[in-house]
Each structure stands twice: as C-alpha cells, then as structure tokens.
Scaffold this active site. Structure first.
Site, PDB file in Angstrom:
ATOM      1  N   CYS A  53      20.266  -6.364  -4.217  1.00  0.00           N
ATOM      2  CA  CYS A  53      20.482  -5.379  -3.156  1.00  0.00           C
ATOM      3  C   CYS A  53      21.740  -5.701  -2.357  1.00  0.00           C
ATOM      4  O   CYS A  53      21.978  -6.864  -1.998  1.00  0.00           O
ATOM      5  CB  CYS A  53      19.269  -5.338  -2.220  1.00  0.00           C
ATOM      6  SG  CYS A  53      19.404  -4.069  -0.939  1.00  0.00           S
TER       7      CYS A  53
ATOM      8  N   CYS B  70      14.446 -10.081   4.050  1.00  0.00           N
ATOM      9  CA  CYS B  70      14.147  -9.642   2.687  1.00  0.00           C
ATOM     10  C   CYS B  70      14.619 -10.632   1.632  1.00  0.00           C
ATOM     11  O   CYS B  70      15.768 -11.087   1.645  1.00  0.00           O
ATOM     12  CB  CYS B  70      14.780  -8.275   2.431  1.00  0.00           C
ATOM     13  SG  CYS B  70      14.332  -7.565   0.836  1.00  0.00           S
TER      14      CYS B  70
ATOM     15  N   CYS C 143       3.946   7.683  -3.791  1.00  0.00           N
ATOM     16  CA  CYS C 143       4.852   7.503  -2.663  1.00  0.00           C
ATOM     17  C   CYS C 143       6.118   6.821  -3.174  1.00  0.00           C
ATOM     18  O   CYS C 143       6.036   5.842  -3.912  1.00  0.00           O
ATOM     19  CB  CYS C 143       4.193   6.648  -1.587  1.00  0.00           C
ATOM     20  SG  CYS C 143       5.260   6.295  -0.187  1.00  0.00           S
TER      21      CYS C 143
ATOM     22  N   ARG D  39      -1.990   0.658   7.547  1.00  0.00           N
ATOM     23  CA  ARG D  39      -2.104  -0.118   6.319  1.00  0.00           C
ATOM     24  C   ARG D  39      -1.774  -1.586   6.570  1.00  0.00           C
ATOM     25  O   ARG D  39      -0.744  -1.920   7.159  1.00  0.00           O
ATOM     26  CB  ARG D  39      -1.163   0.440   5.252  1.00  0.00           C
ATOM     27  CG  ARG D  39      -1.205  -0.375   3.955  1.00  0.00           C
ATOM     28  CD  ARG D  39      -0.549   0.357   2.794  1.00  0.00           C
ATOM     29  NE  ARG D  39      -1.243   1.614   2.593  1.00  0.00           N
ATOM     30  CZ  ARG D  39      -0.691   2.790   2.867  1.00  0.00           C
ATOM     31  NH1 ARG D  39       0.520   2.865   3.319  1.00  0.00           N
ATOM     32  NH2 ARG D  39      -1.376   3.893   2.681  1.00  0.00           N
TER      33      ARG D  39
END
Length: 392
Positions: A65, A72, A142, A272
C-alpha cells in the site's frame, strides 16, 4: 447510578447523550464495570435482541500500500512480515468467501489495500461480487477498497455490493498524526458517496493508539452525525514493524467501556466487534457480546483471529444466537431507510482494518508495557493468498 439510568432511557429512545455523559462512561471505575455493561446491554437487546451477526473478511490484495497510516501492517514502509500478494482472481475470492458463509457468516467483506481503486479494479471487484452472489444468492457483500472516485460507488452498487466500508478511525483533530497521505475529509467524502449510491454505509474507529477520551468521544459523535448503518470498533493490533508497535494502551476493562460508550451514542446501529478483540479483550470477550451485535468470524486481514468454532461456542455459551441469513439485522426504522435508498432489501455493514493516536491518557500510561501481549499478535499465514484452508 443516575448516569446509567439516564443513558439507558436515552438509548431506548434513540436520543443522543451529551458529550459529558459519553466521557463519564469512559471515566467509570472497574468497580462499576459490570453495571456499565448491564446498562448498555439493555439498549443492545432493545434493538437487536440476543442475535449476533457473523461477518467474514476476504483480503483481495494484501500489503503493497502507498499510504502511510501508522496503525497498518500493510502501510508504506511497513516491516511487518505479513502476506503480500496482488489481486485474487474472482473464483479464488469466491471460494474464500464460501468458507466463511459455510461457517455461518451472513456478510462477506471484500477488502483491498491501497489508496483507492482504479476503474479496472472496480471491474475486478464487480466480477468477484457477481461470482460470490452466484454461489450464495442471499449473502451480503460489503466492499472496502479505499477512497472512491466519482461514479465508482454507483458501479459497485450496480454489481451487487450491498455496503461499503471506510472507517474514520480517529478524531478529526488528531487524524493528521496517524496519516499524512490523505485527509479525514477524504474519508468522510467516500462514506457519503457510498450512501448517495444507495449502499449501506459502514464506518468505525480504531481505539488504543494512545488517544484521549475526548478523541474517542469526538470520533463516535462524528460517526453518529454521519449516520452509517454499521460501526466497527477495532482495537489496535501493535504489529512489530509499524510505527505503533509499542502502543499497548488497552486493558480488557477499558475496551469494554469504549464499546459501551459506542452503544450508548449509536444505540440502534450495528456495532461490530472487529480487529484486535482477541488481543485486548482476551477472556472477557463474552462480556462484549452484551454490547455489540456483530463480530468477525475467524481471521482478519493480516492477523489471525481465534478459531471459528471457538467464536460459535463463545456465542452459544454466553446465551446468544447466530443471526440467520433470512433475518434483517437492523431495526425496522433503519432497515426501511436502507431499502428505500438502495431499492432492495435492508442490510448493514462491517469491515475492516486491523487496527488511532494523540496525547496518551493517564490510564494508557499506567498500562503501557505491562500488558503487552505480543504473543497474541499472530500474522495470518492461511486462507486468501495461501494454499492453506481459511479459518472459518
């Protein structure tokens, strides 16, 4: 406790607490913790009963990325020894999704690292969505692909995507401290694009990056204003090789207080329990089911979760039940609004992230280091992108 009685009454009416009340939840003592859980549990049961929705992550493209998000493991410059691979073929992604559905997942979350998709990437993901829906017609899909460009949300919706995830992660005031390659406003814009295209919006946060109570309340109030159908709460997984590897700022008790605060502020939303629950809640995970109505089954994007069977046993042992494929997750007033916007059946969302900073709170200073359970941070070595069967 007058505070908890007030918050329950407001939650049952879908009334927004004050900032002071939300902060007071985070400031409660460990002696009051079970009272806090019980109060928030009343709100959870009002809107969702004892149902637990299962969701399953498929990491379509891992690592590599160009963004610099500090939390991350897939970020630019990450030295975390995670799996790295480019786009899965639609048939491989569909096969991975099928394992989650077979394990009881009602929603499949398709996630890809990167700043945002190209139009060619949208084509790829559209084919993947079609492949999944061909095999499992009723499954919710999703997408979580990063920042969207004009027209991409509409294309995903046309391909069959039910929802789109893009987390705010932390407060607007501190966002620049965790990411410099895009802005908080960019994230808000993508969530709004998904909503405008008729997809159910999913947007949440990451706790445990050293943020203050005020930062946590700010981001949750911002989420309430943005009005997503689903709010995933991630707890930072401090991967070695990332800038936040030493941020061990959470206790199980603090994690539960954060979840309770989110429930009080977002009473009728699918909350969630997402990345990091095994690392930070540990043996107190079953208590969290009294606060959330949705979890991820099995593994996450780059880290391993507990065994899927253990998730199912935990739900049953705690007196909850897995939500069936034919059941509508959201309360009627929200499900009807989603259906009207999408022109289809109701839904909700819930994706991703593995793992937000600012000035460290006093409690964070007290526990940093002493509760560093590095043994619980396990890099994913199975499932998507490998030859080994997934954990579902």
């Amino acid at each position: 406790m007058d505070l908890l009685n007030t918050l329950v009454d407001k939650g049952l009416r879908r009334e927004l607490p004050t900032r002071e009340e939300a902060l007071a939840v985070l400031a409660t003592s460990d002696d009051d913790l079970l009272d806090v859980v019980a109060a928030a549990g009343k709100v959870r049961r009002k809107w969702f009963g004892r149902r637990v929705k299962l969701n399953y992550l498929v990491n379509l493209k891992s690592g590599l990325c160009p963004e610099d998000c500090s939390y991350c493991s897939q970020r630019l410059g990450s030295k975390a020894e995670i799996l790295k691979y480019t786009w899965l073929k639609p048939e491989d992604a569909s096969k991975a999704a099928a394992a989650g559905v077979a394990g009881g997942a009602k929603r499949v979350c398709l996630v890809a690292s990167g700043r945002g998709p190209t139009d060619r990437d949208i084509d790829r993901v559209s084919k993947t969505i079609e492949a999944i829906k061909e095999q499992n017609e009723d499954v919710e899909v999703c997408a979580c692909l990063g920042l969207l460009s004009a027209g991409q949300a509409e294309r995903l919706r046309a391909a069959g995507a039910d929802a789109y995830n893009h987390n705010l992660n932390t407060s607007e005031a501190t966002y620049g401290g965790i990411t410099t390659t895009h802005t908080y406003a960019d994230r808000v814009d993508t969530v709004q694009q998904a909503q405008a295209a008729g997809m159910s919006a999913c947007s949440g946060l990451i706790a445990g990056m050293g943020e203050s109570d005020e930062d946590l309340v700010d981001v949750v109030f911002s989420l309430r204003a943005l009005d997503p159908d689903s709010v995933p709460v991630n707890f930072l997984i401090p991967f070695e090789g990332t800038p936040l590897a030493k941020e061990w700022n959470l206790t199980p008790q603090r994690a539960l207080r954060i979840l309770a605060m989110v429930r009080f502020v977002c009473p009728d939303v699918e909350v969630r329990l997402a990345g990091g629950r095994e690392v930070h809640l540990r043996s107190m995970q079953p208590l969290a089911l009294h606060l959330v109505n949705s979890i991820f089954l099995g593994d996450y994007l780059t880290s391993e979760g507990q065994e899927g069977k253990a998730d199912l046993d935990m739900i049953a042992d705690a007196g909850f039940e897995v939500e069936g494929a034919g059941e509508t997750t959201l309360p009627a007033h929200r499900a009807d609004a989603v259906a009207a916007a999408a022109g289809c059946g109701g839904g909700s969302c819930g994706p991703c992230g593995d793992d937000s900073p600012a000035a460290a709170a006093p409690e964070a200073e007290a526990v940093a280091g002493q509760d560093a359970r590095t043994d619980l941070v396990a890099v994913r070595r199975r499932g998507a992108g490998t030859d080994l069967p997934p954990n579902a």
